[in-house]
Scaffold this active site. Structure first.
Site, mmCIF file in Angstrom:
data_model
loop_
_atom_site.group_PDB
_atom_site.id
_atom_site.type_symbol
_atom_site.label_atom_id
_atom_site.label_comp_id
_atom_site.label_asym_id
_atom_site.label_seq_id
_atom_site.Cartn_x
_atom_site.Cartn_y
_atom_site.Cartn_z
ATOM 1 N N GLU A 9 0.832 -1.210 0.000
ATOM 2 C CA GLU A 9 0.000 0.000 0.000
ATOM 3 C C GLU A 9 0.865 1.258 0.000
ATOM 4 O O GLU A 9 0.528 2.249 -0.656
ATOM 5 C CB GLU A 9 -0.943 -0.009 1.204
ATOM 6 C CG GLU A 9 -1.949 -1.148 1.195
ATOM 7 C CD GLU A 9 -2.751 -1.249 -0.084
ATOM 8 O OE1 GLU A 9 -2.938 -0.211 -0.756
ATOM 9 O OE2 GLU A 9 -3.175 -2.356 -0.443
ATOM 10 N N HIS A 29 1.889 2.004 -3.438
ATOM 11 C CA HIS A 29 0.907 2.785 -4.196
ATOM 12 C C HIS A 29 1.068 4.279 -3.899
ATOM 13 O O HIS A 29 0.938 5.114 -4.799
ATOM 14 C CB HIS A 29 -0.517 2.357 -3.822
ATOM 15 C CG HIS A 29 -1.006 1.163 -4.579
ATOM 16 N ND1 HIS A 29 -1.002 1.095 -5.950
ATOM 17 C CD2 HIS A 29 -1.542 -0.012 -4.145
ATOM 18 C CE1 HIS A 29 -1.505 -0.065 -6.345
ATOM 19 N NE2 HIS A 29 -1.840 -0.756 -5.270
#
Length: 287
Positions: free
Chosen positions: A132, A135
């Site tokens: 994450e 990202h």
């Protein structure tokens, strides 16, 4: 710059779908209304899309004392990535999953479900958080969050349009005749499909890149591979009770929703088996 261009292109494309739906629903008046709605949504999506998505999933911010290990790994991995520590939120869902949101690294959030914290080992959870943060580092979070919010709006408008077309509402053409209701219903079906295709085109390659970045940040490609394997098996059995299928591209693995929808016809993620194979190959090359 590439991310900014993609974001502008996405907003323009999704806005065009909204305006087209407005025209079919209400002619020129519908176009004007839909244009205003698209304009408001563009501004709102840029500044508030993270808040909208977090609210959609009833996420709440976790204090450090509530989840010290989670906060520790978020802090460590964000330091490795050279970004500010994101806020940490928990989603009250048994379905194991995670996503990141925010308009930039300075306003980012990492959200995990209650289920994922129970399912994964500490090393696997670290791999998921690294993905994450990948990202966030790659600046995917704004475009993915906007796609989710705008896609949800398009699906909602299409459902309204389909209802009005079936029960005699909708636009009249220039000569005053009714628009073909079959064509109207077809448009109502095609609009969410188009939104899903746009989201799919944005997301698939970015998942591979986030896997690669996450594996580098945590230094354990096999931990992330193991997490993906567990999440793939569990997510197909435990559905998300809240949220919207149009936001599925934000999650680390494709979630199953208790309530389906047109957006669920399209996979926004590359095959899980390929992602796991890539990570295992990466680990093997390090030996």
């Amino acid at each position: 710059m590439t991310s900014q261009i993609k974001t502008v292109f996405l907003l323009a494309l999704l806005s065009a779908i909204i305006i087209m739906l407005g025209g079919l629903m209400g002619g020129r008046t519908g176009v004007i209304f839909a244009f205003g709605l698209a304009l408001i949504m563009n501004v709102g999506s840029y500044w508030y899309s993270d808040k909208i998505v977090l609210s959609m999933y009833n996420a709440r911010e976790l204090a450090p004392e509530e989840a010290p290990y989670l906060h520790k790994i978020v802090e460590e991995l964000s330091h490795n990535a050279g970004i500010p520590k994101p806020r940490v939120c928990v989603v009250p869902e048994e379905a194991p999953n995670a996503f990141a949101t925010g308009r930039n690294p300075e306003n980012a959030v990492v959200a995990v479900t209650e289920g994922i914290m129970r399912l994964l080992s500490p090393e696997e959870l670290r791999g998921v958080v690294a993905h994450e943060i990948g990202h966030i580092v790659n600046r995917d979070i704004l475009i993915q969050t906007i796609a989710g919010v705008m896609g949800s709006a398009i699906v909602t408008l299409a459902n309204i349009f389909q209802f009005t077309a079936i029960f005699g509402g909708g636009n009249r053409d220039e000569e005053g005749g009714n628009v073909n209701p079959i064509a109207a219903i077809a448009m109502a079906l095609l609009a969410p499909m188009a939104a899903g295709l746009i989201q799919m085109a944005i997301s698939r390659s970015r998942e591979y890149l986030a896997d690669d970045t996450g594996a580098e940040l945590c230094g354990q490609p096999l931990a992330l591979a193991g997490a993906l394997n567990k999440l793939g098996m569990a997510s197909g059995q435990i559905p998300m009770q809240e949220g919207n299928p149009s936001t599925e591209q934000m999650f680390i693995v494709t979630p199953m929703f208790a309530h389906g929808g047109m957006a669920s016809l399209f996979s926004t993620h590359p095959p899980l088996e390929e992602r796991i194979q890539r990570l295992r190959a990466m680990a093997a090359s390090r030996r």
